[in-house]
Design a protein around this motif. Structure first.
Motif, mmCIF file in Angstrom:
data_model
loop_
_atom_site.group_PDB
_atom_site.id
_atom_site.type_symbol
_atom_site.label_atom_id
_atom_site.label_comp_id
_atom_site.label_asym_id
_atom_site.label_seq_id
_atom_site.Cartn_x
_atom_site.Cartn_y
_atom_site.Cartn_z
ATOM 1 N N GLY A 1 18.460 -9.686 1.239
ATOM 2 C CA GLY A 1 17.456 -8.844 1.378
ATOM 3 C C GLY A 1 16.890 -8.042 0.103
ATOM 4 N N ALA A 2 17.666 -8.144 -0.788
ATOM 5 C CA ALA A 2 17.344 -7.581 -2.079
ATOM 6 C C ALA A 2 16.416 -8.392 -2.972
ATOM 7 N N PHE A 3 16.109 -9.712 -2.552
ATOM 8 C CA PHE A 3 15.322 -10.542 -3.028
ATOM 9 C C PHE A 3 13.772 -10.260 -2.581
ATOM 10 N N THR A 4 13.851 -9.469 -1.643
ATOM 11 C CA THR A 4 12.451 -8.987 -1.347
ATOM 12 C C THR A 4 12.247 -7.592 -1.255
ATOM 13 N N GLN A 5 11.169 -6.910 -1.273
ATOM 14 C CA GLN A 5 10.926 -5.385 -1.289
ATOM 15 C C GLN A 5 9.701 -5.132 -0.429
ATOM 16 N N THR A 6 9.894 -4.035 0.171
ATOM 17 C CA THR A 6 8.998 -3.547 1.250
ATOM 18 C C THR A 6 7.663 -2.985 0.581
ATOM 19 N N GLN A 7 6.509 -3.120 0.794
ATOM 20 C CA GLN A 7 5.274 -2.462 0.386
ATOM 21 C C GLN A 7 4.473 -1.996 1.417
ATOM 22 N N ILE A 8 3.554 -0.785 0.901
ATOM 23 C CA ILE A 8 3.030 -0.145 1.991
ATOM 24 C C ILE A 8 1.384 -0.355 1.380
ATOM 25 N N ALA A 9 0.591 -0.510 2.586
ATOM 26 C CA ALA A 9 -0.885 -0.277 2.040
ATOM 27 C C ALA A 9 -1.396 1.006 2.484
ATOM 28 N N VAL A 10 -2.140 1.384 1.375
ATOM 29 C CA VAL A 10 -2.795 2.695 1.845
ATOM 30 C C VAL A 10 -4.250 2.631 1.125
ATOM 31 N N GLU A 11 -4.980 3.486 1.610
ATOM 32 C CA GLU A 11 -6.446 3.688 1.369
ATOM 33 C C GLU A 11 -6.633 4.799 0.179
ATOM 34 N N VAL A 12 -7.410 4.168 -0.727
ATOM 35 C CA VAL A 12 -7.115 4.978 -2.154
ATOM 36 C C VAL A 12 -8.792 5.474 -2.396
ATOM 37 N N LEU B 1 -13.750 -0.219 -10.103
ATOM 38 C CA LEU B 1 -13.669 0.232 -8.755
ATOM 39 C C LEU B 1 -13.635 1.441 -8.497
ATOM 40 N N ILE B 2 -13.587 2.323 -9.886
ATOM 41 C CA ILE B 2 -13.738 3.689 -9.846
ATOM 42 C C ILE B 2 -14.946 4.519 -9.070
ATOM 43 N N GLY B 3 -14.632 5.075 -8.149
ATOM 44 C CA GLY B 3 -15.674 5.739 -7.332
ATOM 45 C C GLY B 3 -15.849 5.269 -6.069
ATOM 46 N N THR B 4 -15.090 4.162 -5.710
ATOM 47 C CA THR B 4 -14.922 3.497 -4.299
ATOM 48 C C THR B 4 -13.637 3.739 -3.663
ATOM 49 N N THR B 5 -13.424 3.484 -2.433
ATOM 50 C CA THR B 5 -12.232 3.553 -1.886
ATOM 51 C C THR B 5 -11.577 2.100 -1.621
ATOM 52 N N GLN B 6 -10.478 1.912 -1.954
ATOM 53 C CA GLN B 6 -9.713 0.714 -1.967
ATOM 54 C C GLN B 6 -8.487 0.661 -1.294
ATOM 55 N N THR B 7 -8.071 -0.556 -0.714
ATOM 56 C CA THR B 7 -6.571 -0.572 -0.136
ATOM 57 C C THR B 7 -5.803 -1.025 -1.285
ATOM 58 N N VAL B 8 -4.631 -0.346 -1.457
ATOM 59 C CA VAL B 8 -3.773 -0.701 -2.570
ATOM 60 C C VAL B 8 -2.407 -0.601 -1.866
ATOM 61 N N TRP B 9 -1.622 -1.737 -2.292
ATOM 62 C CA TRP B 9 -0.239 -2.100 -1.904
ATOM 63 C C TRP B 9 0.818 -1.211 -3.020
ATOM 64 N N LEU B 10 1.581 -0.210 -2.539
ATOM 65 C CA LEU B 10 2.471 0.377 -3.256
ATOM 66 C C LEU B 10 3.924 0.151 -2.872
ATOM 67 N N THR B 11 4.660 0.100 -3.604
ATOM 68 C CA THR B 11 6.247 -0.084 -3.403
ATOM 69 C C THR B 11 6.708 0.788 -2.600
ATOM 70 N N ALA B 12 7.398 0.569 -1.444
ATOM 71 C CA ALA B 12 8.315 1.593 -0.566
ATOM 72 C C ALA B 12 9.472 2.132 -1.330
ATOM 73 N N SER B 13 10.047 3.292 -0.931
ATOM 74 C CA SER B 13 11.158 3.807 -1.302
ATOM 75 C C SER B 13 12.331 3.226 -0.771
ATOM 76 N N GLY B 14 13.592 3.411 -1.356
ATOM 77 C CA GLY B 14 14.754 2.603 -0.955
ATOM 78 C C GLY B 14 14.945 2.922 0.587
ATOM 79 N N ASN B 15 14.791 4.142 1.031
ATOM 80 C CA ASN B 15 15.079 4.419 2.378
ATOM 81 C C ASN B 15 14.137 3.875 3.253
ATOM 82 N N LEU B 16 12.957 3.663 3.004
ATOM 83 C CA LEU B 16 11.908 3.063 3.952
ATOM 84 C C LEU B 16 12.079 1.519 3.904
ATOM 85 N N ASP B 17 12.653 0.971 2.739
ATOM 86 C CA ASP B 17 12.920 -0.376 2.583
ATOM 87 C C ASP B 17 14.023 -0.817 3.484
ATOM 88 N N MET B 18 15.190 0.146 3.487
ATOM 89 C CA MET B 18 16.275 -0.160 4.356
ATOM 90 C C MET B 18 15.686 -0.012 5.804
#
Length: 441
Positions: free
Chosen positions: A67-78, A146-163
């Motif tokens: 499982g360490a070879f994969t990492q959870t990502q979260i998509a958020v609107e920015v 893209l400044i001035g727009t709203t975009q979907t960005v994938w960010l790395t999740a924390s260790g607890n959320l990954d687990m």
């Protein structure tokens, strides 16, 4: 002559059976065969048990570490607010790099998770990695238009959320016994329902150095440290070990002094590795003043430990060369040095390389001597040279195994798999070299 003409006293002797024939001999033969079958069965059982234990070991590590070879990502609107990122509208890279991305991340958790209270904002920020603000910065620097727009960005999740996403956290436990509370579970479920949670290949594990946060920790720093340390070890131990073995085997007179040297070399091969660490601490750091926790000191210390192995393997390889090779070279007028370096050494080189690679593989997996010279320190950067502070893979595994977070258990198992992979490759190279260049006399 018939039986009737035999002397009566000789008749019982003629009728006596041979000890190698008859029922008694057949019984002994059957017993020996049964004993041979039992011995073969014991040997086969031992090999099978070793294979089973190896499969259990690899399977356990794989189950915990893949499982360490994969990492959870979260998509958020920015909302890439120009007032926050580029008030002057110049799109200057320096201005964009110095923007307040921590504030931008706070805006993200307020907009995406409805966190308004300070406590909720801090809890929502815990969904993301500590490097999330740097990921936002890199995204903005790569896409200034893209400044001035709203975009979907994938960010790395924390260790607890990954687990949690990987199933290592039991959702059915009471809230007090879980590292994530019910509110975080609700946020995670809402993200998963929107397909805003994904697992990607964890390149950071192979390209990053150590970190206090498990989702950011990687093995590249320790791998570079191991490579630098083994390079110093090889440069010192190989020439010294081979020349020592050549002298003792080909040129040294056989007397008490050489016998004493041979006995001490054999004894050094059995000395616990931590003793070499104490020697390196006292001599290289204490006496010579070399930098602590540096690859050059680790290489010197491991070279002391590897020397006996290389010397013994080299002497065995030299002994395996038939005396007829030496005699033929001497008969053609070669000097003793020419005999050794032109004829004996090339033929013994496969065995020498095999012993050297096995010794280096042993050095790669050592931890105790390196702990004694200070290579147990937390190093968050990739070492840049032989004298910069660094760590090695076995010590990195030791440090992660001592960490309380569940995500570090996964990292530990994955790092062990990588280390085993290196060891298997090195031993496979040794076997291939021996089979490729070995000559049978």
């Amino acid at each position: 002559m018939t039986d009737s003409t035999l002397n009566p006293a000789e008749a019982p002797m003629a009728r006596r059976e041979s000890p190698h024939a008859g029922q008694a001999a057949a019984a002994r033969l059957r017993a020996r065969r049964r004993s041979e079958r039992r011995f073969k069965a014991y040997g086969f059982g031992a090999v099978l048990l070793a294979i089973v234990m190896l499969v259990v070991l690899i399977g356990t590590l794989a189950g915990q570490g893949l499982g360490a070879f994969t990492q959870t990502q979260i998509a958020v609107e920015v909302n890439l607010d120009p007032a926050r990122l580029d008030p002057q509208g110049t799109r200057d890279p320096k201005t964009l790099a110095d923007a307040n991305y921590t504030g931008l991340l706070t805006d993200i958790v307020r907009d995406n998770f409805g966190a308004t209270q300070r406590r909720d904002v801090l809890k929502a920020l815990g969904l993301f990695s500590r490097d999330a603000r740097f990921e936002l910065r890199d995204f903005v620097l790569a896409n200034p238009d893209l400044i001035g727009t709203t975009q979907t960005v994938w960010l790395t999740a924390s260790g607890n959320l990954d687990m949690l996403d990987k199933g290592w956290i039991d959702r059915d436990l009471p809230q007090a016994q879980r590292p994530v509370d019910d509110q975080v579970l609700g946020w995670y479920d809402a993200l998963a329902a929107k397909d805003a949670v994904s697992r990607d290949f964890n390149t950071r594990f192979f390209t990053g150095a150590d970190s206090r946060s498990p989702e950011l920790a990687g093995i590249w720093g320790a791998t570079v440290g191991s490579a630098l340390t083994l390079f110093v070890c090889f440069i010192l131990s190989f020439p010294i070990g081979v020349t020592t073995a050549i002298y003792l085997e080909e040129f040294a007179p056989k007397n008490r002094w050489t016998d004493l040297i041979e006995v001490n070399i054999n004894n050094l091969a059995a000395v616990p590795s931590i003793v070499f660490g104490l020697l390196g601490l006292a001599v290289f750091i204490g006496f010579f003043g070399m930098p602590r926790s540096a690859p050059v000191v680790g290489g010197f210390t491991l070279a002391l430990m590897t020397l006996p192995t290389i010397i013994i393997a080299t002497r065995a390889a030299l002994k395996a060369v038939p005396p007829s090779i030496r005699q033929a070279a001497q008969g053609l007028g070669a000097s003793p040095v020419q005999v050794v370096f032109h004829h004996v050494l090339p033929l013994a080189m496969p065995g020498i390389l095999t012993g050297t690679i096995i010794g280096m593989a042993q050095a790669l997996g050592e931890t105790a001597p390196l702990l004694m010279i200070g290579m147990v320190a937390f190093i968050a950067d990739v070492p840049g040279g032989f004298t910069t502070p660094s760590t090695v893979l076995p010590v990195q595994i030791f440090l992660w195994a001592d960490s309380p977070e569940r995500a570090f258990v996964e990292k530990t198992a994955a790092a062990i798999l990588v280390l085993l992979g290196f060891l298997i490759i090195m031993n496979a190279i040794a076997v291939l070299l021996r089979r490729r260049f070995e000559r049978r006399w």
